[in-house]
Motif scaffolding. Sequence first.
Motif, PDB file in Angstrom:
ATOM      1  N   ARG A  27       7.140 -21.044  -4.605  1.00 31.60           N
ATOM      2  CA  ARG A  27       7.952 -20.327  -5.581  1.00 31.60           C
ATOM      3  C   ARG A  27       9.313 -19.998  -4.976  1.00 31.60           C
ATOM      4  O   ARG A  27       9.420 -19.685  -3.785  1.00 31.60           O
TER       5      ARG A  27
ATOM      6  N   LEU B 120      12.303 -17.969  -3.847  1.00 34.34           N
ATOM      7  CA  LEU B 120      12.687 -16.618  -3.449  1.00 34.34           C
ATOM      8  C   LEU B 120      14.200 -16.640  -3.283  1.00 34.34           C
ATOM      9  O   LEU B 120      14.711 -17.048  -2.246  1.00 34.34           O
TER      10      LEU B 120
ATOM     11  N   ASP C  62       6.108 -18.446  -0.596  1.00 32.26           N
ATOM     12  CA  ASP C  62       7.430 -18.502  -1.228  1.00 32.26           C
ATOM     13  C   ASP C  62       8.396 -19.295  -0.352  1.00 32.26           C
ATOM     14  O   ASP C  62       8.213 -19.399   0.868  1.00 32.26           O
TER      15      ASP C  62
ATOM     16  N   ARG D  99      12.882 -16.603  -9.714  1.00 29.73           N
ATOM     17  CA  ARG D  99      11.462 -16.444  -9.424  1.00 29.73           C
ATOM     18  C   ARG D  99      10.556 -17.163 -10.420  1.00 29.73           C
ATOM     19  O   ARG D  99       9.365 -17.313 -10.166  1.00 29.73           O
TER      20      ARG D  99
END
Length: 235
Positions: A48, A50, A72, A155
């Motif tokens: 993901r 960041l 992340d 995000r």
Amino acid sequence: MEHEELRERFATLTTAHLADACLRARTPVRCAPPPLRAMAPGARLAGRVLPARHTGSVDVFLEALETAAPGDVLVADNGGRTDESCVGDLVALEALTAGLGGIVVWGLHRDTADLRKIGLPVFSLGTTPTGPRRLDARPDDALDSATVGQWTVGRADLVLGDDDGVLFLPAAGAGELCTLAESIRDTERRQADRIRAGEPLRRQVEFAAYLAGRRQNPALTFRDHLRAVGGAVEE
């Protein structure tokens, strides 16, 4: 999609497979500009986004790590600058300790020898010895989004990187894109096996029939033909 599932599914895919899946799904193909490359050949990352927008001080990265989840990927936006670096060994060590899956820098890094030892995947525009050369006012939304090339991500996005470059996907629907990419991968592998076994790709995709059809209908495209015969060369 949870990080562990993303990591496992991407392990058998490439960014090329996923870019083709985006094309077929009519989803924007959000590739980072080609100069953004892995610091070390063979590096891969998936996680993901960041986001953090750098304005001259490392504190924005440290603050981003305060809210990071394992896996992340820090996307450090330094505006694509090539007169300074914004990520070095200390940021990479801190990111590794926090459980991040890698760093993508829209800008330059430094401390390359130390970064190799640390082993965290780093993708950037290159390297330079100098660190930040200025300290600008930090915007209130510095941790809300990051811009890489023409794309602004946050995000709600995933970032994937390999030897072909960096690709951003929407987290919502990523599972479906991975499934489509796996189908494309499997079709291409079967085609490659058949080429190695002596069956040319032209025969597999009935290329002679395509040429004949194009003579009858000049508007016929190769992609239309591939869809009709079940090929996956261009999508």
